[in-house]
Design an enzyme around this catalytic site. Structure first.
Site, short mmCIF file in Angstrom:
data_model
loop_
_atom_site.label_atom_id
_atom_site.label_comp_id
_atom_site.label_asym_id
_atom_site.label_seq_id
_atom_site.Cartn_x
_atom_site.Cartn_y
_atom_site.Cartn_z
N GLY A 1 34.73 -31.66 112.00
CA GLY A 1 34.53 -31.22 110.62
C GLY A 1 35.84 -30.75 110.01
N GLY B 1 36.05 -29.27 106.72
CA GLY B 1 35.89 -28.36 105.58
C GLY B 1 36.78 -27.15 105.83
N PHE C 1 30.42 -10.97 90.96
CA PHE C 1 29.48 -11.90 91.57
C PHE C 1 28.26 -11.14 92.05
CE2 PHE C 1 29.42 -16.35 92.91
CZ PHE C 1 30.41 -16.86 92.09
N GLN D 1 18.69 -20.20 101.75
CA GLN D 1 18.88 -19.60 100.42
C GLN D 1 18.60 -20.58 99.28
OE1 GLN D 1 23.01 -18.43 98.76
NE2 GLN D 1 21.89 -16.53 99.04
N HIS E 1 19.40 -20.95 95.46
CA HIS E 1 20.28 -20.40 94.43
C HIS E 1 19.51 -20.44 93.11
CE1 HIS E 1 23.66 -20.00 91.73
NE2 HIS E 1 24.49 -19.86 92.74
N LEU F 1 24.58 -27.49 91.10
CA LEU F 1 24.78 -26.05 90.98
C LEU F 1 25.49 -25.65 89.69
CD1 LEU F 1 24.26 -23.59 92.86
CD2 LEU F 1 26.72 -23.57 93.20
N GLU G 1 27.19 -19.01 90.09
CA GLU G 1 26.92 -17.63 89.69
C GLU G 1 28.05 -17.06 88.83
OE1 GLU G 1 25.07 -15.76 93.10
OE2 GLU G 1 26.28 -14.00 92.67
N ARG H 1 20.79 -13.34 95.14
CA ARG H 1 20.16 -14.62 94.79
C ARG H 1 18.69 -14.69 95.19
NH1 ARG H 1 25.23 -18.35 96.75
NH2 ARG H 1 26.54 -17.75 94.99
N HIS I 1 20.19 -24.17 98.62
CA HIS I 1 21.64 -24.06 98.53
C HIS I 1 22.34 -23.82 99.87
CE1 HIS I 1 25.44 -23.25 96.66
NE2 HIS I 1 25.47 -21.99 97.06
N ARG J 1 22.55 -14.56 101.91
CA ARG J 1 24.00 -14.47 101.74
C ARG J 1 24.38 -14.07 100.32
NH1 ARG J 1 27.86 -17.85 99.59
NH2 ARG J 1 26.65 -19.79 99.50
N LEU K 1 32.71 -18.84 101.52
CA LEU K 1 34.11 -19.28 101.64
C LEU K 1 34.86 -18.31 102.53
CD1 LEU K 1 35.01 -20.48 98.02
CD2 LEU K 1 34.56 -21.88 100.04
C1 LIG Z 1 27.96 -26.73 95.04
C2 LIG Z 1 28.33 -25.60 95.95
C3 LIG Z 1 29.07 -24.53 95.45
C4 LIG Z 1 29.40 -23.46 96.30
N1 LIG Z 1 30.14 -22.42 95.80
C5 LIG Z 1 30.54 -21.41 96.62
C6 LIG Z 1 31.37 -20.37 96.16
O1 LIG Z 1 31.81 -20.34 95.01
N2 LIG Z 1 31.73 -19.39 97.03
C7 LIG Z 1 31.29 -19.39 98.32
O2 LIG Z 1 31.64 -18.47 99.06
N3 LIG Z 1 30.50 -20.37 98.79
C8 LIG Z 1 30.13 -21.40 97.98
N4 LIG Z 1 29.34 -22.41 98.47
C9 LIG Z 1 29.04 -22.47 99.91
C10 LIG Z 1 30.28 -22.95 100.68
O3 LIG Z 1 31.03 -23.80 99.86
C11 LIG Z 1 29.91 -23.70 101.95
O4 LIG Z 1 29.00 -22.95 102.70
C12 LIG Z 1 31.18 -23.92 102.79
O5 LIG Z 1 32.17 -24.54 102.02
C13 LIG Z 1 30.91 -24.73 104.04
O6 LIG Z 1 32.15 -24.98 104.66
P1 LIG Z 1 32.22 -25.62 106.11
O7 LIG Z 1 33.67 -25.68 106.47
O8 LIG Z 1 31.30 -24.90 107.01
O9 LIG Z 1 31.63 -27.09 105.93
P2 LIG Z 1 31.89 -28.26 104.86
O10 LIG Z 1 32.94 -27.93 103.86
O11 LIG Z 1 30.56 -28.68 104.37
O12 LIG Z 1 32.51 -29.41 105.77
C14 LIG Z 1 31.74 -30.06 106.75
C15 LIG Z 1 32.64 -31.06 107.48
O13 LIG Z 1 31.93 -31.57 108.59
C16 LIG Z 1 32.13 -32.95 108.69
N5 LIG Z 1 30.99 -33.51 109.42
C17 LIG Z 1 29.67 -33.28 109.26
N6 LIG Z 1 28.94 -33.96 110.16
C18 LIG Z 1 29.82 -34.62 110.93
C19 LIG Z 1 29.71 -35.50 112.04
N7 LIG Z 1 28.52 -35.88 112.55
N8 LIG Z 1 30.85 -36.01 112.57
C20 LIG Z 1 32.07 -35.70 112.06
N9 LIG Z 1 32.23 -34.87 111.01
C21 LIG Z 1 31.12 -34.35 110.47
C22 LIG Z 1 32.27 -33.42 107.25
O14 LIG Z 1 32.98 -34.64 107.20
C23 LIG Z 1 33.06 -32.25 106.65
O15 LIG Z 1 34.44 -32.46 106.82
C24 LIG Z 1 28.99 -23.48 97.64
C25 LIG Z 1 28.27 -24.56 98.14
C26 LIG Z 1 27.93 -25.61 97.30
C27 LIG Z 1 27.10 -26.73 97.86
#
Ligand SMILES: Cc1cc2nc3c(=O)[nH]c(=O)nc-3n(C[C@H](O)[C@H](O)[C@H](O)COP(=O)(O)OP(=O)(O)OC[C@H]3O[C@@H](n4cnc5c(N)ncnc54)[C@H](O)[C@@H]3O)c2cc1C
Length: 597
Positions: A13, A15, A118, A243, A245, A255, A258, A289, A370, A412, A418
């Site tokens: 992953g 992210g 927020f 959750q 939203h 979305l 907020e 939320r 969400h 949450r 983030l």
């Molecule tokens: C629209 C939206 C707005 C948001 N706004 C906010 C905000 O303002 N503030 C806040 O705190 N939170 C916010 N959130 C929540 C927050 O953004 C997420 O919870 C957070 O970014 C998740 O990050 P992560 O690194 O866990 O995963 P992600 O960023 O979802 O990344 C997941 C990664 O896993 C990889 N992956 C998945 N499955 C596999 C697999 N089988 N094999 C290989 N790779 C795989 C994907 O390619 C990706 O790179 C928001 C969420 C959404 C949906």
């Protein structure tokens, strides 16, 4: 023949959680590969708009302890308080380090990082002892904060020569003798199988909102590794807490952050009443939320909904409304120009998806699925826990939305995700680096890719009559209708019955595309399998918890029950379906109280 790779550590992953973990590994000189099914900068972190919480106190007095208290209370006291203390205290160095990496935060006129309000983030009200009022704690880069975080961390990884395997989808974990020794992936472009042999594996694969129909989550959020971990015997923690939203675009679920309410946006019902004043007199639209989503449903049920189906409420961000109600921070007057600068993407979404001008008209919103509070249980260093005694699986880590270190408990707060992904992504990376340096490679079995290959071959050769799209649609609408904001035992029993039928039907799916290259048909079928497992565990865990707490609101058990339920659920896969065990909540300073806002 599968291709074999060998790295000290593998991060699954890319992210925010994965990229900060890999950055720590790379900086420490540990050989590390990042596997990601999406191109890294397309990860869902990039869609986060509103901001990242840190009690910098740049705009007004603030303190990490206040942030911790808000997090614990927001999570309806199911939060592990030692984890929340780390989250809120390490927030400050996290944001400062992001700034030093070059993240372009918004600035105050004096050049400090600018912050906004927020939901659920508060400070003591100087005029009303014992009461709290909203505080400006969210650090932001306009309404593109997640995008900036992802770009910044990706650049840093490129600088430190992290090895990326983009568009590699992981299909299985190699766990032998209670140690994780790598994973199996399919290269999407070719269909080729790759074995990654490693000393440490960090799962950072994000959420699984696609178990629901109306969701803010991207198509890729199918919980692959959460389901794979579960199938490999790892329990899933607190899955009943999902959750909703409050402000998704009507019917589409996209979305509206907020941040719109942080800048002063107001919710109205069909009587033009600002109903949140009645429900949460201090925090109003900035209550947490879970509460606002429930109150929106209550307004709709009371016949005060708006829109074609009378099943929505209005969100009003017009400057004249914000100025009339003095709902902007400090009661200051705002202009359309200011809002265009503070919320550019959000206003653009309204224009695009609702087809109206948000500076002139109110628009319809409705709660949208969400965020997963539950997930793979971990300790404070991201190490995956395999049971209720907190025994670890050596070499296996999880961080980000897929994990449950339990900083969010039952609900949450906005901007805390983030923060969670970065704080615990970093801690996982640091611990994995330490572990990889002091450990030798364990042997891996020559048949470690057997299960993944047989799953693929079964799907490619299948001739059944069921369709992946139909099963997914039925699962999602069942979850929306029967495991949504309000829940009852009867509804959830029915939902579990339907999901079990769908799991049986899934065994009879067939695919149109039987090829190897870019076979998205195959990948979607695999992902549906994961979603079905997670929908099942979510519904079963929700049925099992006979109380209401945070994001889990049961009409047949409307009260929080600390005597019986101040504990975490661990759901294990078992022959008969699911087996539940429990572990205590860690309480340090904050004794459970009734939540009032
Ligand atoms: C629209 C939206 C707005 C948001 N706004 C906010 C905000 O303002 N503030 C806040 O705190 N939170 C916010 N959130 C929540 C927050 O953004 C997420 O919870 C957070 O970014 C998740 O990050 P992560 O690194 O866990 O995963 P992600 O960023 O979802 O990344 C997941 C990664 O896993 C990889 N992956 C998945 N499955 C596999 C697999 N089988 N094999 C290989 N790779 C795989 C994907 O390619 C990706 O790179 C928001 C969420 C959404 C949906």
């Amino acid at each position: 023949m599968a291709t074999l790779h060998k790295y000290d550590a593998v991060v699954i992953g890319a992210g925010g959680a994965g990229l900060w973990a890999s950055l720590e590994l790379a900086r420490d000189g540990v050989s590390c590969a990042v596997l990601t099914k999406l191109y890294p900068t397309r990860s869902h972190t990039g869609t986060a708009q509103g901001g990242i919480a840190a009690a910098l106190g740049n705009m007004e007095p603030d303190h990490p302890d206040w942030h911790t208290y808000d997090t614990v209370k927001g999570g309806d006291y199911l939060v592990d308080q030692d984890a929340a203390e780390i989250l809120c205290h390490e927030a400050i160095l996290t944001v400062v380090e992001l700034e030093h990496m070059g993240l372009p935060f918004d600035r105050t006129p004096e050049g400090k990082i600018e912050q906004r309000r927020f939901g659920g983030h508060s400070k003591p009200d100087p005029d009303n002892p014992g009461k709290n009022i909203p505080v400006m704690r969210a650090c932001k880069s306009s309404d593109r904060t997640g995008h900036m975080i992802l770009q910044t961390l990706y650049q840093q990884n490129v600088k430190h020569n992290t090895q990326f395997f983009n568009e590699f989808q992981v299909l299985d974990l190699i766990i032998q003798a209670n140690e994780c020794r790598g994973c199996i992936a399919i290269e999407i472009a070719t269909g080729e199988i790759h074995i990654f042999h490693a000393k440490a594996v960090i799962i950072a694969t994000g959420g699984f909102g696609k178990i629901f129909k109306v969701t803010s989550n991207a198509h890729s959020l199918t919980g692959d590794l959460v389901a794979i971990a579960y199938r490999r015997g790892i329990p899933l923690e607190d899955m009943e807490f999902f959750q909703f939203h409050p402000t998704g675009v009507y019917e589409k679920g996209i979305l509206i952050s907020e941040a719109a309410r942080g800048e002063g946006g107001i919710l109205f019902n069909s009587k033009n009443e600002r109903f949140m004043e009645r429900h949460a007199p201090s925090m109003k639209e900035l209550a947490p939320r879970d509460m606002i989503s429930r109150y929106i449903f209550e307004e709709i049920r009371a016949g005060h909904g708006v829109g074609p189906g009378k099943d929505a409420v209005w969100l009003d961000v017009r400057p004249e409304t914000i100025n009339k109600y003095k709902s902007a921070p400090g009661g200051k007057q705002v202009t359309a120009e200011y809002l265009e600068h503070a919320l550019p993407d959000i206003l653009e979404f309204v224009r695009l998806y609702e087809g109206l001008e948000p500076m002139k008209e109110m628009f319809l919103i409705h709660p949208t699925a969400h965020y997963a509070m539950g997930g793979i249980p971990t300790d404070l260093n991201g190490r995956v826990l395999r049971d209720e005694t907190n025994a670890v699986i050596k070499g296996l880590y999880a961080a980000g939305e897929c994990a449950c270190v339990s900083v969010h408990g039952a609900n949450r707060l906005g901007t805390n995700s983030l923060l969670d992904i970065l704080v615990f992504g970093r801690r996982s990376g640091l611990d994995a680096a330490r572990y990889a340096k002091q450990t030798d490679f364990g042997d891996i079995s020559p048949t470690s890719d057997e299960l993944a290959i047989s799953q693929i071959n079964t799907l490619l050769n299948a001739t059944g009559k069921e369709s992946v799209a139909d099963i997914r649609k039925k699962m999602q609408s069942t979850m929306d209708n029967q495991v949504g904001v309000f829940r009852t035992g009867d509804d959830m029993k029915q939902a579990i019955g339907v999901i079990n039928d769908l799991r049986a039907a899934y065994k009879n799916v067939s695919l149109m595309d039987k090829g190897k290259k870019f076979n998205t048909d195959l990948l979607e079928a695999l992902e549906l399998g994961y979603l079905l497992d997670l929908a099942y565990v979510t519904a079963a865990s929700a049925l099992n918890r006979t109380e209401s707490r945070g994001g889990h609101a049961r009409e047949d058990y409307p009260n929080r029950d600390d005597v019986n339920w101040l504990k975490h659920t661990l759901a294990f896969q078992s022959d008969s379906g699911v087996e539940f065990r429990y572990k205590p909540v860690t309480i340090t300073k904050y004794q459970p109280q009734e939540r009032k806002y």
